[in-house]
Design a protein around this motif. Structure first.
Motif, PDB file in Angstrom:
ATOM      1  N   LYS A  20      37.168  27.570  67.524  1.00 40.45           N
ATOM      2  CA  LYS A  20      38.460  28.162  67.875  1.00 40.45           C
ATOM      3  C   LYS A  20      39.539  27.116  68.052  1.00 40.45           C
ATOM      4  CE  LYS A  20      35.438  31.460  68.996  1.00 40.45           C
ATOM      5  NZ  LYS A  20      33.986  31.206  69.129  1.00 40.45           N
ATOM      6  N   GLY A  21      39.129  25.871  68.338  1.00 37.20           N
ATOM      7  CA  GLY A  21      40.137  24.816  68.491  1.00 37.20           C
ATOM      8  C   GLY A  21      40.922  24.612  67.207  1.00 37.20           C
ATOM      9  N   ILE A  22      40.206  24.630  66.077  1.00 39.95           N
ATOM     10  CA  ILE A  22      40.892  24.449  64.794  1.00 39.95           C
ATOM     11  C   ILE A  22      41.833  25.616  64.533  1.00 39.95           C
ATOM     12  CG2 ILE A  22      40.499  24.449  62.313  1.00 39.95           C
ATOM     13  CD1 ILE A  22      38.079  22.746  62.773  1.00 39.95           C
ATOM     14  N   LEU A  23      41.378  26.829  64.857  1.00 40.25           N
ATOM     15  CA  LEU A  23      42.231  28.000  64.631  1.00 40.25           C
ATOM     16  C   LEU A  23      43.489  27.910  65.501  1.00 40.25           C
ATOM     17  CD1 LEU A  23      39.754  30.993  64.411  1.00 40.25           C
ATOM     18  CD2 LEU A  23      41.080  29.960  62.600  1.00 40.25           C
ATOM     19  N   PHE A  24      43.286  27.517  66.763  1.00 39.66           N
ATOM     20  CA  PHE A  24      44.455  27.425  67.644  1.00 39.66           C
ATOM     21  C   PHE A  24      45.400  26.328  67.186  1.00 39.66           C
ATOM     22  CE2 PHE A  24      46.626  26.808  71.751  1.00 39.66           C
ATOM     23  CZ  PHE A  24      46.988  28.113  71.961  1.00 39.66           C
ATOM     24  N   PHE A  25      44.816  25.213  66.684  1.00 43.13           N
ATOM     25  CA  PHE A  25      45.662  24.158  66.139  1.00 43.13           C
ATOM     26  C   PHE A  25      46.437  24.657  64.920  1.00 43.13           C
ATOM     27  CE2 PHE A  25      46.235  20.804  62.992  1.00 43.13           C
ATOM     28  CZ  PHE A  25      47.046  19.946  63.700  1.00 43.13           C
ATOM     29  N   GLY A  26      45.778  25.405  64.039  1.00 41.47           N
ATOM     30  CA  GLY A  26      46.471  25.931  62.868  1.00 41.47           C
ATOM     31  C   GLY A  26      47.605  26.861  63.244  1.00 41.47           C
ATOM     32  N   LEU A  81      45.650  35.994  63.864  1.00 37.23           N
ATOM     33  CA  LEU A  81      44.860  37.222  63.743  1.00 37.23           C
ATOM     34  C   LEU A  81      43.371  36.925  63.839  1.00 37.23           C
ATOM     35  CD1 LEU A  81      46.753  39.275  61.036  1.00 37.23           C
ATOM     36  CD2 LEU A  81      46.808  39.499  63.490  1.00 37.23           C
ATOM     37  N   SER A  82      42.950  35.764  63.318  1.00 36.86           N
ATOM     38  CA  SER A  82      41.537  35.408  63.443  1.00 36.86           C
ATOM     39  C   SER A  82      41.169  35.214  64.899  1.00 36.86           C
ATOM     40  CB  SER A  82      41.260  34.131  62.646  1.00 36.86           C
ATOM     41  OG  SER A  82      41.597  34.307  61.316  1.00 36.86           O
ATOM     42  N   ILE A  83      42.040  34.517  65.646  1.00 41.23           N
ATOM     43  CA  ILE A  83      41.760  34.293  67.066  1.00 41.23           C
ATOM     44  C   ILE A  83      41.674  35.625  67.792  1.00 41.23           C
ATOM     45  CG2 ILE A  83      42.830  33.527  69.209  1.00 41.23           C
ATOM     46  CD1 ILE A  83      43.710  31.051  67.831  1.00 41.23           C
ATOM     47  N   ILE A  84      42.649  36.510  67.537  1.00 43.09           N
ATOM     48  CA  ILE A  84      42.651  37.806  68.230  1.00 43.09           C
ATOM     49  C   ILE A  84      41.381  38.577  67.901  1.00 43.09           C
ATOM     50  CG2 ILE A  84      43.798  40.036  68.327  1.00 43.09           C
ATOM     51  CD1 ILE A  84      46.436  38.598  68.001  1.00 43.09           C
ATOM     52  N   ALA A  85      41.022  38.619  66.598  1.00 40.98           N
ATOM     53  CA  ALA A  85      39.841  39.384  66.200  1.00 40.98           C
ATOM     54  C   ALA A  85      38.582  38.805  66.818  1.00 40.98           C
ATOM     55  CB  ALA A  85      39.731  39.394  64.671  1.00 40.98           C
ATOM     56  N   VAL A  86      38.435  37.482  66.736  1.00 47.20           N
ATOM     57  CA  VAL A  86      37.196  36.865  67.218  1.00 47.20           C
ATOM     58  C   VAL A  86      37.071  37.016  68.725  1.00 47.20           C
ATOM     59  CG1 VAL A  86      36.086  34.642  67.555  1.00 47.20           C
ATOM     60  CG2 VAL A  86      36.934  35.260  65.322  1.00 47.20           C
ATOM     61  N   GLY A 132      52.070  31.949  56.810  1.00 49.98           N
ATOM     62  CA  GLY A 132      50.749  32.417  56.413  1.00 49.98           C
ATOM     63  C   GLY A 132      49.662  31.751  57.223  1.00 49.98           C
ATOM     64  N   LEU A 133      49.791  30.435  57.414  1.00 44.52           N
ATOM     65  CA  LEU A 133      48.813  29.717  58.237  1.00 44.52           C
ATOM     66  C   LEU A 133      48.797  30.259  59.651  1.00 44.52           C
ATOM     67  CD1 LEU A 133      46.883  27.279  58.402  1.00 44.52           C
ATOM     68  CD2 LEU A 133      48.848  25.902  59.046  1.00 44.52           C
ATOM     69  N   GLU A 134      49.995  30.497  60.186  1.00 43.16           N
ATOM     70  CA  GLU A 134      50.059  30.954  61.573  1.00 43.16           C
ATOM     71  C   GLU A 134      49.471  32.353  61.716  1.00 43.16           C
ATOM     72  OE1 GLU A 134      53.606  32.268  63.273  1.00 43.16           O
ATOM     73  OE2 GLU A 134      52.412  32.635  65.062  1.00 43.16           O
ATOM     74  N   VAL A 135      49.816  33.244  60.787  1.00 40.53           N
ATOM     75  CA  VAL A 135      49.321  34.624  60.895  1.00 40.53           C
ATOM     76  C   VAL A 135      47.806  34.662  60.724  1.00 40.53           C
ATOM     77  CG1 VAL A 135      49.375  36.868  59.784  1.00 40.53           C
ATOM     78  CG2 VAL A 135      51.475  35.657  60.184  1.00 40.53           C
TER      79      VAL A 135
END
Lengths: 161, 89
Positions: free
Chosen positions: A62-68, A134-139, A127-130
């Motif tokens: 999740k760290g990578i996702l939050f960084f993205g 959305l991945s963070i929210i879903a996961v 696009g990167l942010e969305v």
């Protein structure tokens, strides 16, 4: 899920990623853009969660996702500030004959990928942010109460016993 | 009894909003369109983007999109704060 669903999910990685990238990168030429493209790519994460379940979702960094997510929003704001010589959100790259600065004629034409100034760059950033958001929210919402979010070693205060 | 009161209030509210919406739109005169005409005539050449929607969303009305992206960022951060953070100890 059954091996059929798992295998089909793995096979679908390439078409879904390609379609999402196409929607994002051609945002200034065809209907679409960063928001729907990022949502398409985030649907891949949801599909993998459905196919492989909780054990797979726990492995996501999740760290990578939050960084993205943060990086996308920061890039978007930075591009807006770069045009501050004229005004906020000024398209300083358009029609400048540099990268992304190809000028196009008026009227119906097929367009060029290297046109649009900062619009394609902003599409990529959004696009990167969305995708990441959305991945963070879903996961996080899929994993029960997000308990396995950061580390499993710490005690969970306020959660289930 | 209570249910019928609620339903009647809802129907009255819907009728009021419908009437208000119909009265708000002036059907005799068209909406003023200089801004639309400007975007259609100049948007493609000024921004180099064939998609006028993208030109408006990411260039002319970029501040709106910044707010939209910020809302999404805030939503993800809120989900993390509400569900994902654990206190240690």
């Amino acid at each position: 899920m059954s091996p059929i669903v798992k295998n089909v999910a793995v096979v679908l990685v390439i078409p879904i990623t390609m379609f999402g990238l196409y929607i994002i990168l051609h945002g200034h030429l065809t209907p679409g853009g960063g928001f729907p493209g990022g949502a398409i790519m985030a649907s891949l994460v949801v599909l993998f969660f459905v196919a492989f379940g909780k054990e797979w979702a726990k492995k996501i960094n999740k760290g990578i996702l939050f960084f993205g997510e943060s990086f996308g929003l920061a890039l978007f704001g930075l591009l807006a500030f770069l045009g501050l010589g004229t005004s906020f959100f000024h398209n300083f790259l358009a029609n400048s004959d540099s990268l992304f600065g190809m000028s196009i004629p008026f009227g119906a034409n097929s367009g060029f990928l290297w046109s649009g100034g900062i619009i394609p760059l902003m599409n990529i950033a959004v696009g990167l942010e969305v995708f990441a958001a959305l991945s963070i929210i879903a996961v996080v919402m899929f994993l029960e109460n997000g308990k396995v979010m950061f580390s499993e070693k710490e005690n969970n205060v306020g959660g289930k016993k | 009894m209570e249910k019928s009161i609620k339903i009647s209030v809802l129907v009255l509210l819907c009728a009021f909003l419908l009437m208000a919406g119909m009265l708000m739109h002036n059907e005799d005169m068209p909406d003023s369109t200089p801004m639309d005409d400007y975007f259609i005539e100049n948007g493609q050449v000024q921004t180099g983007s064939n998609n006028i929607v993208a030109a408006i969303v990411f260039d002319y009305r970029g501040l709106d999109t910044l707010g939209e992206a910020s809302v999404l960022f805030g939503a993800a951060t809120g989900v993390l704060i509400a569900l994902g953070v654990k206190k240690s100890g």
